[in-house]
Enzyme design. Structure first.
Site, PDB file in Angstrom:
ATOM      1  N   ALA A  47       0.812  -1.216   0.000  1.00 53.24           N
ATOM      2  CA  ALA A  47       0.000   0.000   0.000  1.00 53.24           C
ATOM      3  C   ALA A  47       0.843   1.262   0.000  1.00 53.24           C
ATOM      4  O   ALA A  47       0.419   2.300  -0.519  1.00 53.24           O
ATOM      5  CB  ALA A  47      -0.934  -0.015   1.212  1.00 53.24           C
ATOM      6  N   LYS A  82      15.474  -2.426   3.708  1.00 52.17           N
ATOM      7  CA  LYS A  82      14.693  -2.391   2.474  1.00 52.17           C
ATOM      8  C   LYS A  82      14.612  -0.950   1.979  1.00 52.17           C
ATOM      9  O   LYS A  82      14.211  -0.058   2.717  1.00 52.17           O
ATOM     10  CB  LYS A  82      13.285  -2.939   2.720  1.00 52.17           C
ATOM     11  CG  LYS A  82      13.259  -4.395   3.164  1.00 52.17           C
ATOM     12  CD  LYS A  82      11.836  -4.846   3.479  1.00 52.17           C
ATOM     13  CE  LYS A  82      11.794  -6.306   3.908  1.00 52.17           C
ATOM     14  NZ  LYS A  82      10.422  -6.750   4.263  1.00 52.17           N
ATOM     15  N   ARG A  83      14.993  -0.735   0.735  1.00 55.27           N
ATOM     16  CA  ARG A  83      14.930   0.540   0.020  1.00 55.27           C
ATOM     17  C   ARG A  83      16.021   1.533   0.413  1.00 55.27           C
ATOM     18  O   ARG A  83      16.576   2.197  -0.433  1.00 55.27           O
ATOM     19  CB  ARG A  83      13.542   1.191   0.171  1.00 55.27           C
ATOM     20  CG  ARG A  83      12.418   0.397  -0.484  1.00 55.27           C
ATOM     21  CD  ARG A  83      11.108   1.170  -0.425  1.00 55.27           C
ATOM     22  NE  ARG A  83      10.045   0.493  -1.141  1.00 55.27           N
ATOM     23  CZ  ARG A  83       9.248  -0.436  -0.591  1.00 55.27           C
ATOM     24  NH1 ARG A  83       9.429  -0.784   0.684  1.00 55.27           N
ATOM     25  NH2 ARG A  83       8.296  -1.004  -1.309  1.00 55.27           N
ATOM     26  N   LYS A 197      -1.901  -8.349   1.297  1.00 59.14           N
ATOM     27  CA  LYS A 197      -1.785  -6.915   1.510  1.00 59.14           C
ATOM     28  C   LYS A 197      -3.104  -6.215   1.177  1.00 59.14           C
ATOM     29  O   LYS A 197      -3.805  -6.571   0.209  1.00 59.14           O
ATOM     30  CB  LYS A 197      -0.672  -6.336   0.638  1.00 59.14           C
ATOM     31  CG  LYS A 197       0.711  -6.919   0.934  1.00 59.14           C
ATOM     32  CD  LYS A 197       1.222  -6.501   2.290  1.00 59.14           C
ATOM     33  CE  LYS A 197       2.647  -6.964   2.520  1.00 59.14           C
ATOM     34  NZ  LYS A 197       3.215  -6.428   3.779  1.00 59.14           N
ATOM     35  N   ASP A 226      -2.766  -7.015   5.837  1.00 58.87           N
ATOM     36  CA  ASP A 226      -1.723  -6.075   6.249  1.00 58.87           C
ATOM     37  C   ASP A 226      -1.882  -4.790   5.453  1.00 58.87           C
ATOM     38  O   ASP A 226      -1.720  -4.785   4.231  1.00 58.87           O
ATOM     39  CB  ASP A 226      -0.353  -6.707   5.992  1.00 58.87           C
ATOM     40  CG  ASP A 226       0.804  -5.826   6.426  1.00 58.87           C
ATOM     41  OD1 ASP A 226       0.568  -4.702   6.907  1.00 58.87           O
ATOM     42  OD2 ASP A 226       1.965  -6.277   6.293  1.00 58.87           O
ATOM     43  N   GLU A 252      -3.151  -6.206  10.330  1.00 61.69           N
ATOM     44  CA  GLU A 252      -1.787  -5.777  10.629  1.00 61.69           C
ATOM     45  C   GLU A 252      -1.524  -4.356  10.164  1.00 61.69           C
ATOM     46  O   GLU A 252      -1.948  -3.960   9.072  1.00 61.69           O
ATOM     47  CB  GLU A 252      -0.810  -6.738   9.952  1.00 61.69           C
ATOM     48  CG  GLU A 252       0.645  -6.456  10.213  1.00 61.69           C
ATOM     49  CD  GLU A 252       1.534  -7.584   9.698  1.00 61.69           C
ATOM     50  OE1 GLU A 252       2.706  -7.301   9.359  1.00 61.69           O
ATOM     51  OE2 GLU A 252       1.073  -8.741   9.641  1.00 61.69           O
ATOM     52  N   HIS A 328       8.368 -10.346  12.650  1.00 68.31           N
ATOM     53  CA  HIS A 328       8.335  -9.916  11.258  1.00 68.31           C
ATOM     54  C   HIS A 328       9.543 -10.416  10.478  1.00 68.31           C
ATOM     55  O   HIS A 328      10.684 -10.265  10.909  1.00 68.31           O
ATOM     56  CB  HIS A 328       8.304  -8.384  11.215  1.00 68.31           C
ATOM     57  CG  HIS A 328       8.535  -7.804   9.856  1.00 68.31           C
ATOM     58  ND1 HIS A 328       9.722  -7.196   9.491  1.00 68.31           N
ATOM     59  CD2 HIS A 328       7.740  -7.763   8.760  1.00 68.31           C
ATOM     60  CE1 HIS A 328       9.641  -6.783   8.241  1.00 68.31           C
ATOM     61  NE2 HIS A 328       8.458  -7.111   7.764  1.00 68.31           N
TER      62      HIS A 328
END
Length: 397
Positions: A47, A82-83, A197, A226, A252, A328
């Site tokens: 998202a 991440k990223r 998601k 999530d 989530e 996670h």
């Protein structure tokens, strides 16, 4: 007159008499840090991408720590980003890792404090502790290997397998037919639940996708959603109420990760359990969730909160508060930590990291099996070495 141990030959070493022999101490002689980049086969969108806050994820950057002791014991640990942030983690680890050389690897708590103070000017959360995490995890891996035990057993395991659910097949860039096919495949591979998601800008898309997946799975399969922090409080209440009919295992990250009060209002208003915590980077931040009664299921990430040392501190607090646990990502680490949690937990299944290791985790009858291999039970693959972009070493090999 006081009799001392020195006065009595029969009690020259009281500790040895009790333990059956003198303790064997050790020292870290070599530390190797590596930065490597794992490419993802398909760009991933959740998202946050659809709302324009982030770009699709195409790679994950890892910080690996490997250490060897004077007695030849070894350990491996990792952190990730991440990223963005991977370069910063590696840079901070390079600045502090030399402090490990010469230390007794058994003194994990004291070493952790030493590493915190070595980088005290940048704080005790975020990049600073994420860099320490790789070192801390390697120390636990080493300690368990030295004991000849899987890490879960060293920590005091409650179970030899943990309920598991798949996330990697449910991202928003995937057409719904692909999500359903991946869900079928996951269940056939012995995975017990499916997470997809949500948080699409058009709430009707979310409802349609959740409806389709629930109909595909049937009523008996655990299903989670999530939202990746993309709802405000009003939208979270509306969507949460709309999702009640689907008998979700949890919702989530419905709100901003730091909105403890909002999550508390949501948890009190809905029948569906609320889960969050993965984006937080310290025990203190998670403590706000516990104190506000914001979650039913807490989702810490050991590499993000600074390693196994702080994770265990948080787990004790979460258990005291009666919370369920669903760590996670990084199943290679979290399987062991979940197996040592008193309450029946979940562990998240992602196959993304498989190319980095020579070993694989087994799933069967809805559960992930704790491996019998000592430590974490993983060794770096040749592919991981090939993806390595930089290394630095301290001490003597």
């Amino acid at each position: 007159m006081t009799l001392t141990a020195a006065d009595s030959p029969g009690f020259a070493n009281p500790l040895a008499a009790l333990s059956g022999g003198e303790a064997t101490l050790d020292a870290i002689r070599h530390v190797r840090l590596s930065s490597l980049t794992l490419p993802l086969a398909t760009p991933i969108s959740d998202a946050k991408v659809l709302t324009g806050r982030q770009k699709p994820m195409t790679e994950i950057v890892f910080l690996f720590a490997e250490m060897i002791t004077e007695q030849g014991h070894s350990g491996i640990g990792f952190s990730y980003s991440k990223r963005a942030g991977g370069t910063a983690q590696y840079a901070h680890a390079r600045e502090i890792a030399e402090n490990l050389v010469g230390e007794d690897p058994n003194d994990i708590g004291r070493i952790y404090e030493k590493l915190l103070w070595a980088g005290a000017s940048v704080g005790r959360s975020g990049v600073a502790t994420q860099a320490i995490a790789a070192l801390d995890i390697a120390l636990y891996d080493l300690k368990a290997k030295r004991a000849g035990l899987p890490l879960a057993k060293l920590l005091g395991g409650y179970r030899d397998s943990v309920r598991t659910y798949n996330t990697s097949g449910g991202f928003l860039q995937a057409p719904i037919e692909e999500v359903k096919e991946r869900a079928t495949r996951s269940l056939a591979e012995g995975i017990g639940g499916i997470k997809i998601k949500v948080g699409h800008p058009d709430h009707r898309v979310d409802l349609a996708r959740v409806t389709a997946v629930r109909e595909h799975l049937g009523p008996g399969v655990p299903l989670m959603v999530d939202a990746n922090q993309q709802w405000d409080r009003a939208a979270a209440i509306r969507m949460g109420r709309a999702f009640e009919e689907f008998d979700l295992t949890w919702i989530e990250e419905p709100l901003d990760a730091y909105d403890a009060a909002g999550h508390a209002q949501l948890a009190a208003s809905l029948d569906t359990p609320i889960a969050t915590g993965e984006m937080l980077s310290s025990v203190a931040e998670h403590l706000a969730l516990i104190e506000h009664h914001s979650v039913d299921i807490i989702q810490p990430d050991a590499p993000r909160i600074g390693g196994i040392t702080p994770f265990l501190r948080l787990a004790a607090l979460a258990d005291q508060a009666g919370l369920q646990l669903a760590p996670h990502f990084a199943m290679e680490i979290h399987l062991h930590l979940a197996a040592a949690y008193p309450r029946e937990p979940w562990v998240e299944h992602f196959e993304w990291l498989n190319p980095l290791f020579n070993e694989r985790l087994e799933t069967r009858a809805g559960r992930m099996i704790v491996p019998s291999r000592p430590g974490l039970g993983f060794t770096l693959s040749d592919q991981a070495r090939a993806w390595t972009t930089d290394t630095v070493e301290f001490g003597v090999k």
